[in-house]
Design an enzyme around this catalytic site. Structure first.
Site, mmCIF file in Angstrom:
data_model
loop_
_atom_site.group_PDB
_atom_site.id
_atom_site.type_symbol
_atom_site.label_atom_id
_atom_site.label_comp_id
_atom_site.label_asym_id
_atom_site.label_seq_id
_atom_site.Cartn_x
_atom_site.Cartn_y
_atom_site.Cartn_z
ATOM 1 N N CYS A 1 -4.714 0.288 -0.095
ATOM 2 C CA CYS A 1 -3.649 -0.532 -0.517
ATOM 3 C C CYS A 1 -4.213 -1.770 -0.611
ATOM 4 O O CYS A 1 -5.403 -2.278 0.069
ATOM 5 C CB CYS A 1 -2.219 -0.309 0.194
ATOM 6 S SG CYS A 1 -0.855 -0.816 -0.773
ATOM 7 N N CYS B 1 1.533 -4.390 -3.422
ATOM 8 C CA CYS B 1 0.612 -3.458 -3.313
ATOM 9 C C CYS B 1 -0.365 -3.397 -4.734
ATOM 10 O O CYS B 1 -1.177 -2.378 -4.782
ATOM 11 C CB CYS B 1 1.336 -1.981 -3.127
ATOM 12 S SG CYS B 1 2.186 -2.000 -1.522
ATOM 13 N N LYS C 1 6.690 8.352 -0.505
ATOM 14 C CA LYS C 1 6.963 7.039 0.365
ATOM 15 C C LYS C 1 8.055 6.237 0.129
ATOM 16 O O LYS C 1 8.449 5.848 -1.238
ATOM 17 C CB LYS C 1 5.607 6.114 0.373
ATOM 18 C CG LYS C 1 5.630 4.925 1.028
ATOM 19 C CD LYS C 1 4.486 4.066 0.882
ATOM 20 C CE LYS C 1 4.296 2.833 1.613
ATOM 21 N NZ LYS C 1 3.135 1.931 1.541
ATOM 22 N N GLU D 1 7.037 13.453 -7.263
ATOM 23 C CA GLU D 1 5.890 12.647 -6.892
ATOM 24 C C GLU D 1 4.801 13.567 -6.250
ATOM 25 O O GLU D 1 3.696 13.406 -6.420
ATOM 26 C CB GLU D 1 6.425 11.810 -5.870
ATOM 27 C CG GLU D 1 7.453 10.690 -6.222
ATOM 28 C CD GLU D 1 6.632 9.431 -7.104
ATOM 29 O OE1 GLU D 1 5.201 9.725 -7.173
ATOM 30 O OE2 GLU D 1 7.422 8.647 -7.748
ATOM 31 N N LYS E 1 6.467 9.909 4.272
ATOM 32 C CA LYS E 1 6.773 8.530 5.133
ATOM 33 C C LYS E 1 7.971 7.619 4.700
ATOM 34 O O LYS E 1 8.215 7.338 3.488
ATOM 35 C CB LYS E 1 5.476 7.656 4.796
ATOM 36 C CG LYS E 1 5.625 6.169 5.565
ATOM 37 C CD LYS E 1 4.311 5.402 5.147
ATOM 38 C CE LYS E 1 4.546 4.121 5.849
ATOM 39 N NZ LYS E 1 3.279 3.061 5.437
ATOM 40 N N TYR F 1 2.182 5.892 16.253
ATOM 41 C CA TYR F 1 1.633 4.710 17.416
ATOM 42 C C TYR F 1 2.089 5.232 18.657
ATOM 43 O O TYR F 1 1.067 4.632 19.550
ATOM 44 C CB TYR F 1 2.479 3.653 17.078
ATOM 45 C CG TYR F 1 2.281 3.045 15.510
ATOM 46 C CD1 TYR F 1 1.109 2.243 15.236
ATOM 47 C CD2 TYR F 1 3.302 3.249 14.738
ATOM 48 C CE1 TYR F 1 1.320 1.757 13.767
ATOM 49 C CE2 TYR F 1 3.290 2.731 13.271
ATOM 50 C CZ TYR F 1 2.140 2.063 13.125
ATOM 51 O OH TYR F 1 1.964 1.510 11.655
#
Length: 330
Positions: free
Chosen positions: A120, A130, A201, A239, A254, A319
């Site tokens: 990106c 972006c 996204k 998409e 996401k 994470y």
């Protein structure tokens, strides 16, 4: 009057029996660990809104990579934070850009570790968007120039592949980005490098802490013109279908927690590997609640990861990965 005996309840009586009949498993091999790399020396800076997550300079990154490998994780995703940004995000496709340098180093330290490169421009542009920005000559209104952005994104992907990235993960959401990147990789001789597309996204409030971590907040406006409306689900299919037709090798949803229905829908319609991104805001909420003693962090995280797998995810970008790897072994 007699009633049938519901005998399957006996399967819940003890842990061994529950383990024997469990339908969904999470393993360390399902997890992908995002890492933030920055320029400078001796930098290991904790991100204020993401306890336990750090920005690393290259000289401090090796220690983290050794811990990742020791934990049994097999894949990382790299995000770069350059010292200098400009209008076209040129550090994103520079041969010596921070992600390119980090990729070469990781491949030197841990050749077996898969490196996924986020592709990106938002981390590298001075405006935080972006793609390339054009200002209307009369109104001065800013807009994303889609096709010019595609050219730079393809250059970024090629430079990341040249540096040794194993997977290209474009997150920009420009129209036609998979096709442009696939063509760029193929022309450069990287036909073997797969594309993990951020197919679905959403324009989400859950991204807030990431923008601190990557220093990538938009300097004006927002990203709603090229990210999806959280209210839309049929659009997600359009998409994803577009990306499949353009040559994506893997798909992604996401964020994760509020979109498990979308994960399930894509899983049922496509046979490509499917990733879900357990994003920064989701992580930060869990960490904040755990630090206040309101929840059991280990139990909550493992339950969330199980939910992602149950919904249909093959891979989970999180994470929590390093901590979860240890919990899954215990």
């Amino acid at each position: 009057m007699s009633f049938p005996v519901v005998r399957h309840r006996r399967l819940r009586r003890n842990a061994a029996m529950r383990n024997l009949v469990r339908e969904t498993y999470v393993t360390v091999h399902d997890l992908i660990y995002p890492l933030f790399v920055t320029e400078g020396t001796n930098v290991k800076t904790e991100i204020g809104s993401m306890p336990g997550v750090y920005q690393f300079s290259l000289d401090r990154l090796e220690e983290e990579i050794r811990e990742v490998v020791a934990a049994g994780l097999q894949a990382i995703m790299l995000f770069g934070i350059p010292d200098e940004k400009d209008a076209v995000g040129s550090q994103g496709y520079d041969h010596n850009g921070i992600v390119q340098q980090a990729t070469r180093k990781v491949k030197e330290w841990a050749p077996e570790l898969l490196v996924i490169a986020d592709t990106c421009l938002c981390e590298y542009t001075d405006h935080g968007h972006c793609g390339v920005i054009h200002h209307h000559p009369q109104t001065g209104e800013a807009e994303i120039v889609n096709d010019a952005s595609l050219e730079l994104l393809a250059r970024t992907a090629v430079s990341q592949a040249e540096a040794g990235a194993d997977i290209i993960a474009p997150s920009n959401m420009m129209d036609g980005f998979v096709q442009a990147i696939r063509a760029g990789l193929d022309e450069a001789g990287y036909q073997h490098i797969p594309i993990m597309s951020y197919s679905v996204k959403y324009s989400s409030a859950f991204y807030g802490p990431f923008r601190e971590a990557a220093n990538s907040a938009p300097q004006f406006g927002d990203r709603k013109s090229y990210q999806m409306d959280p209210a839309n689900v049929r659009e997600a299919m359009r998409e994803a279908e577009s990306d499949v037709q353009e040559g994506a090798d893997m798909l992604m949803v996401k964020p994760g927690m509020a979109y498990m229905d979308v994960v399930r829908m894509l899983k049922e319609h496509y046979d490509l590997p499917l990733a879900v991104y357990n994003v920064s805001g989701e992580y930060s909420m869990v960490k904040a609640a755990a630090r206040n003693g309101w929840i059991d962090e280990r139990a909550i995280v493992l339950e969330l990861l199980t939910g992602f797998k149950r919904a249909g995810a093959d891979m989970i970008i999180t994470y929590h990965a390093k901590d979860a790897a240890g919990w899954l072994k215990s």
